[in-house]
Design a protein around this motif. Structure first.
Motif, PDB file in Angstrom:
ATOM      1  N   LEU A 112       0.368   3.990 -11.559  1.00 17.09           N
ATOM      2  CA  LEU A 112       0.118   5.076 -10.611  1.00 17.09           C
ATOM      3  C   LEU A 112      -1.295   4.951 -10.080  1.00 17.09           C
ATOM      4  O   LEU A 112      -2.258   4.870 -10.859  1.00 17.09           O
ATOM      5  CB  LEU A 112       0.291   6.432 -11.304  1.00 17.09           C
TER       6      LEU A 112
ATOM      7  N   ILE B  74       0.512   7.452  -5.567  1.00 15.39           N
ATOM      8  CA  ILE B  74       1.535   6.478  -5.245  1.00 15.39           C
ATOM      9  C   ILE B  74       1.916   5.712  -6.515  1.00 15.39           C
ATOM     10  O   ILE B  74       1.091   4.995  -7.093  1.00 15.39           O
ATOM     11  CB  ILE B  74       1.060   5.461  -4.185  1.00 15.39           C
ATOM     12  N   PHE B  75       3.174   5.874  -6.938  1.00 15.01           N
ATOM     13  CA  PHE B  75       3.690   5.127  -8.068  1.00 15.01           C
ATOM     14  C   PHE B  75       4.218   3.775  -7.608  1.00 15.01           C
ATOM     15  O   PHE B  75       4.756   3.649  -6.493  1.00 15.01           O
ATOM     16  CB  PHE B  75       4.861   5.877  -8.717  1.00 15.01           C
ATOM     17  N   GLY B  76       4.097   2.782  -8.462  1.00 16.08           N
ATOM     18  CA  GLY B  76       4.826   1.547  -8.260  1.00 16.08           C
ATOM     19  C   GLY B  76       6.298   1.766  -8.564  1.00 16.08           C
ATOM     20  O   GLY B  76       6.683   2.813  -9.091  1.00 16.08           O
TER      21      GLY B  76
ATOM     22  N   TYR C 154       8.746  15.354  -8.390  1.00 14.57           N
ATOM     23  CA  TYR C 154       9.023  14.010  -7.917  1.00 14.57           C
ATOM     24  C   TYR C 154      10.537  13.806  -7.864  1.00 14.57           C
ATOM     25  O   TYR C 154      11.288  14.434  -8.601  1.00 14.57           O
ATOM     26  CB  TYR C 154       8.480  12.954  -8.898  1.00 14.57           C
TER      27      TYR C 154
ATOM     28  N   LEU D 172      12.609   2.360  -6.212  1.00 14.24           N
ATOM     29  CA  LEU D 172      11.585   3.086  -5.443  1.00 14.24           C
ATOM     30  C   LEU D 172      10.555   3.765  -6.324  1.00 14.24           C
ATOM     31  O   LEU D 172       9.573   4.308  -5.826  1.00 14.24           O
ATOM     32  CB  LEU D 172      12.248   4.125  -4.542  1.00 14.24           C
ATOM     33  N   GLY D 173      10.772   3.794  -7.608  1.00 12.68           N
ATOM     34  CA  GLY D 173       9.840   4.478  -8.492  1.00 12.68           C
ATOM     35  C   GLY D 173       9.901   5.984  -8.292  1.00 12.68           C
ATOM     36  O   GLY D 173      10.931   6.546  -7.905  1.00 12.68           O
ATOM     37  N   LEU D 174       8.779   6.639  -8.554  1.00 10.73           N
ATOM     38  CA  LEU D 174       8.688   8.079  -8.395  1.00 10.73           C
ATOM     39  C   LEU D 174       7.979   8.390  -7.083  1.00 10.73           C
ATOM     40  O   LEU D 174       6.940   7.799  -6.778  1.00 10.73           O
ATOM     41  CB  LEU D 174       7.870   8.698  -9.544  1.00 10.73           C
ATOM     42  N   ARG D 175       8.541   9.297  -6.316  1.00 12.22           N
ATOM     43  CA  ARG D 175       7.930   9.701  -5.061  1.00 12.22           C
ATOM     44  C   ARG D 175       7.643  11.197  -5.108  1.00 12.22           C
ATOM     45  O   ARG D 175       8.516  11.990  -5.461  1.00 12.22           O
ATOM     46  CB  ARG D 175       8.833   9.347  -3.878  1.00 12.22           C
TER      47      ARG D 175
ATOM     48  N   ASP E  12       4.650  13.031  -0.411  1.00  7.21           N
ATOM     49  CA  ASP E  12       5.102  11.988   0.506  1.00  7.21           C
ATOM     50  C   ASP E  12       6.412  12.304   1.203  1.00  7.21           C
ATOM     51  O   ASP E  12       6.628  11.901   2.337  1.00  7.21           O
ATOM     52  CB  ASP E  12       5.301  10.675  -0.278  1.00  7.21           C
TER      53      ASP E  12
END
Lengths: 111, 110
Positions: free
Chosen positions: A89, A100-102, B35, B41-44, B59
């Motif tokens: 992160l 922004i997480f990977g 989230y 996509l992971g966590l947004r 986001d």
């Protein structure tokens, strides 16, 4: 465009050291990099956090080079129970709305 | 130990319904987050709140709203659920530091 990139998957064996690298362009000087671990059916769990050079705790180390465009999570002597998804992160330009997480790295540890 | 509790582990709703996801934390944390987590996509970040009645867009806020009437509770609202909102939803809280996550709500919109 702020982006955090990490490998999709990695394989290792018990007792080995595992290094997972995350790329994060344009993070601000004092913004933190944080790593989380996630097991199936659970929420992510905090592993380690830092913003420069090297941080070490009882479970991992975090290396951040001077240019701060990447960071590396190091897990010493992994065991089968370290099989999980690991998320990087990054906080871009301050403020929680730039978290922004990977996409996560799936680590498989084999006997 | 910090505990973040999400009211449901699994939820199935129909298209067009108004859906409420609830999250409660027991550590008096100022900050709370919602989230969604999707494969690849992971966590947004959808929304976050840094105080009671305060909220900020993350986001992907479109199609969602939030409510924080009490410090310990942060609700995510899907105003009119659509199939593309089928996902795992994760709530988190934090003081000014690492976040503590709940175990998620797997929401299916039919």
């Amino acid at each position: 465009l702020a982006k955090t990139t990490q490998p999709i998957s990695m394989d290792s064996y018990e007792g080995q050291e595992v290094n997972i690298t995350c790329s994060h362009n344009n993070i601000a000087t004092n913004d933190y990099i944080t790593w989380y671990q996630q097991f199936p059916s659970q929420g992510p769990r905090f592993i380690i956090q830092g913003y420069k050079t090297k941080v070490t705790n009882e479970v991992a180390s975090l290396f951040i080079p001077a240019d701060r465009k990447s960071s590396t999570l190091s897990l010493p002597r992994v065991s089968l129970s370290d099989t999980a998804v690991y998320y990087c992160l990054a906080n871009f330009s301050g403020g929680y709305n730039k978290l922004i997480f990977g996409a996560g790295t799936r680590l498989a540890v084999h006997p | 130990d910090v505990k973040v509790t999400q009211s449901s582990r699994y939820l199935v709703k129909r298209t067009g319904e108004k859906v409420f996801l609830e999250c409660v934390q027991d550590m008096d944390h100022e900050n709370m987050f919602w989230y969604r987590q999707d494969p690849g996509l992971g966590l947004r970040l959808i929304y976050f709140s840094y105080d009671v009645k305060m909220k900020e867009k993350g986001d992907i806020p479109e199609g969602y709203s939030v409510s924080r009437e009490k410090k310990e509770r942060f609700s995510l609202i899907l105003e009119s659920a659509s199939t593309n909102q089928t996902s795992m939803y994760l709530c988190a809280s934090s003081p000014d530091g690492p976040q503590h996550f709940g175990d998620g709500t797997r929401l299916s919109i039919l």
